[in-house]
Design a protein around this motif. Structure first.
Motif, PDB file in Angstrom:
ATOM      1  N   ASN A 101     -62.024  16.271 -33.790  1.00 56.36           N
ATOM      2  CA  ASN A 101     -61.065  14.942 -32.715  1.00 56.36           C
ATOM      3  C   ASN A 101     -60.621  15.891 -31.647  1.00 56.36           C
ATOM      4  O   ASN A 101     -60.569  17.151 -31.541  1.00 56.36           O
ATOM      5  CB  ASN A 101     -60.110  13.811 -32.652  1.00 56.36           C
ATOM      6  N   LYS A 102     -60.032  14.927 -29.871  1.00 59.39           N
ATOM      7  CA  LYS A 102     -59.814  15.591 -28.959  1.00 59.39           C
ATOM      8  C   LYS A 102     -58.505  17.006 -29.836  1.00 59.39           C
ATOM      9  O   LYS A 102     -57.965  17.665 -29.094  1.00 59.39           O
ATOM     10  CB  LYS A 102     -59.664  14.581 -28.238  1.00 59.39           C
ATOM     11  N   LYS A 103     -57.266  16.092 -30.477  1.00 57.87           N
ATOM     12  CA  LYS A 103     -56.426  17.025 -30.587  1.00 57.87           C
ATOM     13  C   LYS A 103     -56.588  17.942 -31.202  1.00 57.87           C
ATOM     14  O   LYS A 103     -55.930  19.030 -30.831  1.00 57.87           O
ATOM     15  CB  LYS A 103     -55.204  16.138 -31.174  1.00 57.87           C
ATOM     16  N   LYS A 104     -57.178  18.214 -32.418  1.00 58.90           N
ATOM     17  CA  LYS A 104     -57.300  19.217 -32.956  1.00 58.90           C
ATOM     18  C   LYS A 104     -58.342  20.255 -32.516  1.00 58.90           C
ATOM     19  O   LYS A 104     -57.815  21.415 -32.638  1.00 58.90           O
ATOM     20  CB  LYS A 104     -58.332  18.832 -34.343  1.00 58.90           C
ATOM     21  N   VAL A 105     -59.166  19.866 -31.657  1.00 60.94           N
ATOM     22  CA  VAL A 105     -59.809  20.863 -30.475  1.00 60.94           C
ATOM     23  C   VAL A 105     -58.852  21.791 -29.464  1.00 60.94           C
ATOM     24  O   VAL A 105     -59.144  22.447 -29.432  1.00 60.94           O
ATOM     25  CB  VAL A 105     -60.867  20.648 -29.792  1.00 60.94           C
ATOM     26  N   ALA A 106     -58.342  20.587 -28.775  1.00 64.81           N
ATOM     27  CA  ALA A 106     -56.611  21.454 -28.211  1.00 64.81           C
ATOM     28  C   ALA A 106     -55.694  21.968 -28.932  1.00 64.81           C
ATOM     29  O   ALA A 106     -55.192  23.167 -28.348  1.00 64.81           O
ATOM     30  CB  ALA A 106     -55.912  19.954 -27.455  1.00 64.81           C
ATOM     31  N   ASP A 107     -55.728  22.149 -29.977  1.00 64.09           N
ATOM     32  CA  ASP A 107     -54.474  22.678 -30.804  1.00 64.09           C
ATOM     33  C   ASP A 107     -55.621  24.345 -31.363  1.00 64.09           C
ATOM     34  O   ASP A 107     -54.176  24.922 -31.638  1.00 64.09           O
ATOM     35  CB  ASP A 107     -54.136  21.808 -32.564  1.00 64.09           C
ATOM     36  N   LYS A 108     -56.559  23.767 -31.780  1.00 66.05           N
ATOM     37  CA  LYS A 108     -57.406  25.127 -31.686  1.00 66.05           C
ATOM     38  C   LYS A 108     -57.672  26.031 -30.815  1.00 66.05           C
ATOM     39  O   LYS A 108     -57.560  27.185 -30.831  1.00 66.05           O
ATOM     40  CB  LYS A 108     -58.410  24.722 -32.989  1.00 66.05           C
ATOM     41  N   TRP A 109     -58.238  25.436 -29.838  1.00 65.85           N
ATOM     42  CA  TRP A 109     -58.267  25.542 -28.708  1.00 65.85           C
ATOM     43  C   TRP A 109     -58.061  25.740 -27.220  1.00 65.85           C
ATOM     44  O   TRP A 109     -58.726  26.444 -26.300  1.00 65.85           O
ATOM     45  CB  TRP A 109     -60.642  26.059 -28.719  1.00 65.85           C
ATOM     46  N   GLY A 125     -66.225  16.877 -31.142  1.00 70.99           N
ATOM     47  CA  GLY A 125     -67.315  16.003 -31.719  1.00 70.99           C
ATOM     48  C   GLY A 125     -67.487  14.138 -31.895  1.00 70.99           C
ATOM     49  O   GLY A 125     -68.086  13.781 -31.456  1.00 70.99           O
ATOM     50  N   TYR A 126     -65.800  14.209 -32.098  1.00 72.28           N
ATOM     51  CA  TYR A 126     -65.508  12.364 -32.224  1.00 72.28           C
ATOM     52  C   TYR A 126     -65.969  12.333 -30.971  1.00 72.28           C
ATOM     53  O   TYR A 126     -66.761  10.937 -31.177  1.00 72.28           O
ATOM     54  CB  TYR A 126     -64.593  12.273 -32.363  1.00 72.28           C
ATOM     55  N   ASP A 127     -65.438  12.527 -29.489  1.00 68.11           N
ATOM     56  CA  ASP A 127     -65.377  12.029 -28.372  1.00 68.11           C
ATOM     57  C   ASP A 127     -67.233  11.986 -28.396  1.00 68.11           C
ATOM     58  O   ASP A 127     -67.556  11.181 -27.468  1.00 68.11           O
ATOM     59  CB  ASP A 127     -64.857  12.349 -27.352  1.00 68.11           C
ATOM     60  N   ALA A 128     -67.538  13.616 -28.395  1.00 65.87           N
ATOM     61  CA  ALA A 128     -69.203  13.269 -28.143  1.00 65.87           C
ATOM     62  C   ALA A 128     -70.025  11.847 -28.645  1.00 65.87           C
ATOM     63  O   ALA A 128     -71.067  11.648 -27.768  1.00 65.87           O
ATOM     64  CB  ALA A 128     -69.114  14.429 -28.466  1.00 65.87           C
ATOM     65  N   LEU A 129     -69.928  11.744 -29.945  1.00 73.23           N
ATOM     66  CA  LEU A 129     -70.472  10.913 -30.557  1.00 73.23           C
ATOM     67  C   LEU A 129     -70.374   9.415 -30.126  1.00 73.23           C
ATOM     68  O   LEU A 129     -71.028   8.481 -29.688  1.00 73.23           O
ATOM     69  CB  LEU A 129     -70.434  10.801 -31.994  1.00 73.23           C
ATOM     70  N   PHE A 186     -76.909  12.819 -32.379  1.00 71.43           N
ATOM     71  CA  PHE A 186     -75.391  13.916 -32.798  1.00 71.43           C
ATOM     72  C   PHE A 186     -74.952  14.670 -31.547  1.00 71.43           C
ATOM     73  O   PHE A 186     -74.923  14.568 -30.309  1.00 71.43           O
ATOM     74  CB  PHE A 186     -76.817  14.734 -34.049  1.00 71.43           C
ATOM     75  N   THR A 187     -74.146  15.324 -31.645  1.00 69.98           N
ATOM     76  CA  THR A 187     -73.283  16.741 -31.535  1.00 69.98           C
ATOM     77  C   THR A 187     -73.294  18.050 -31.632  1.00 69.98           C
ATOM     78  O   THR A 187     -73.511  18.232 -32.982  1.00 69.98           O
ATOM     79  CB  THR A 187     -71.964  16.016 -31.000  1.00 69.98           C
ATOM     80  N   THR A 188     -73.764  19.003 -30.755  1.00 70.77           N
ATOM     81  CA  THR A 188     -73.566  20.275 -30.827  1.00 70.77           C
ATOM     82  C   THR A 188     -72.555  21.339 -31.200  1.00 70.77           C
ATOM     83  O   THR A 188     -72.215  22.122 -30.405  1.00 70.77           O
ATOM     84  CB  THR A 188     -74.676  20.462 -29.801  1.00 70.77           C
ATOM     85  N   CYS A 189     -71.527  20.454 -31.032  1.00 69.76           N
ATOM     86  CA  CYS A 189     -69.963  20.229 -30.981  1.00 69.76           C
ATOM     87  C   CYS A 189     -69.598  21.173 -32.359  1.00 69.76           C
ATOM     88  O   CYS A 189     -69.889  20.802 -33.179  1.00 69.76           O
ATOM     89  CB  CYS A 189     -68.677  19.120 -30.684  1.00 69.76           C
ATOM     90  N   PRO A 190     -67.965  22.406 -32.596  1.00 67.74           N
ATOM     91  CA  PRO A 190     -68.165  22.697 -33.181  1.00 67.74           C
ATOM     92  C   PRO A 190     -67.367  21.775 -34.325  1.00 67.74           C
ATOM     93  O   PRO A 190     -66.859  21.387 -34.135  1.00 67.74           O
ATOM     94  CB  PRO A 190     -67.073  23.871 -32.798  1.00 67.74           C
ATOM     95  N   HIS A 191     -67.596  22.680 -36.151  1.00 75.88           N
ATOM     96  CA  HIS A 191     -67.102  22.049 -36.830  1.00 75.88           C
ATOM     97  C   HIS A 191     -65.414  21.991 -36.792  1.00 75.88           C
ATOM     98  O   HIS A 191     -65.082  22.737 -36.284  1.00 75.88           O
ATOM     99  CB  HIS A 191     -67.687  22.978 -37.762  1.00 75.88           C
ATOM    100  N   PRO A 192     -65.135  21.381 -37.173  1.00 77.32           N
ATOM    101  CA  PRO A 192     -63.446  20.873 -37.112  1.00 77.32           C
ATOM    102  C   PRO A 192     -62.932  21.758 -37.900  1.00 77.32           C
ATOM    103  O   PRO A 192     -61.389  22.376 -38.391  1.00 77.32           O
ATOM    104  CB  PRO A 192     -63.136  19.641 -37.755  1.00 77.32           C
ATOM    105  N   MET A 193     -63.662  22.956 -39.018  1.00 80.26           N
ATOM    106  CA  MET A 193     -62.992  24.355 -39.798  1.00 80.26           C
ATOM    107  C   MET A 193     -63.672  25.107 -39.464  1.00 80.26           C
ATOM    108  O   MET A 193     -62.953  26.267 -39.767  1.00 80.26           O
ATOM    109  CB  MET A 193     -63.189  23.840 -41.160  1.00 80.26           C
TER     110      MET A 193
END
Length: 246
Positions: A101-109, A125-129, A186-193
């Motif tokens: 989700n948005k928070k996870k991506v923001a925290d990581k990147w 990925g969540y918002d993209a879907l 589908f979405t090509t956003c990166p995997h959460p892990m």
């Protein structure tokens, strides 16, 4: 099957993007990792009844597996087969870890938005879907558990999950034979892990071609006894649909 693949449509989907199409039964959807290390988070719906969608628990339970690969089928919550995996160069498709989700991506990147970064923003990925399914009148409650193609997440003896970096190589292909009319999202956003230091923008090439008819020795038909029942459910569904249209 792959050697006779003659695409009717080919498109290149950039990293951090989303895509959808209603693909008629009897076609093959070919997905190619262009650069290596791609992730493709995928959902499936029945375009004639959007309440019917991909069901991860049933797909795994009826085929007695944690992962998916060549020979496995993708089931709806009505016990029908949306698609069969007729080719998987990667040998392992992640089925359980979902999307970031948005928070996870923001925290990581870091947090960047499209208004400032344009095509180099860091979509999740969540918002993209969610954006893509909204085109069909669907919303948050319609986002079911998804597949992550080109990605491997395994478990150890204690049940801990482990992400395999660069599981998919450049040129790796996954082919899905569409067994009933299917809305593919589908979405090509990166995997959460994904542990990458920089946000990974990994493109995927999408092609659609006519599929060869399924034969009696088909690997997906015969990999599990339950799959024969799934294809029988498809046959009855199409039989009724054909009657109603004549």
């Amino acid at each position: 099957m792959s050697s006779n693949f003659e695409p009717l449509l080919t498109d290149l989907i950039p990293g951090a993007s989303h895509w959808s199409m209603v693909i008629p039964k009897g076609h093959t959807l070919r997905l190619k990792d262009v650069e290596g290390g791609a992730n493709l988070s995928v959902l499936f719906y029945n375009p004639k009844n959007l309440l019917e969608r991909y069901n991860a628990p049933d797909t795994l339970k009826c085929q007695h597996t944690f992962k998916l690969t060549t020979g496995n089928c993708l089931y709806s919550d009505m016990g029908r087969v949306f698609a069969s995996i007729v080719r998987d160069d990667t040998g392992w498709i992640d089925t359980v870890t979902g999307v970031a989700n948005k928070k996870k991506v923001a925290d990581k990147w870091g947090d960047r938005d499209y208004q400032h970064e344009r095509n180099h923003w860091k979509q999740n990925g969540y918002d993209a879907l969610l954006v893509e399914v909204a085109k069909y009148g669907l919303g948050q409650r319609d986002i079911a558990a998804n597949l992550n193609l080109f990605t491997k997440v395994s478990t150890d003896s204690e049940g801990m999950m482990h992400y395999t970096p660069e599981h998919s190589k450049a040129g790796d292909i996954i082919e899905l034979r569409i067994e009933m009319d299917t809305l593919v999202v589908f979405t090509t956003c990166p995997h959460p892990m994904n542990p990458a230091t920089d946000y990974p923008y990994k493109p995927v090439e999408v092609s659609v071609a006519k599929a060869a008819p399924m034969q009696e020795d088909d690997v997906c038909l015969n990999s599990r006894p339950e799959n024969r029942r799934g294809f029988e459910n498809n046959r009855r569904y199409h039989f009724t649909a054909d009657l109603l249209t004549h």
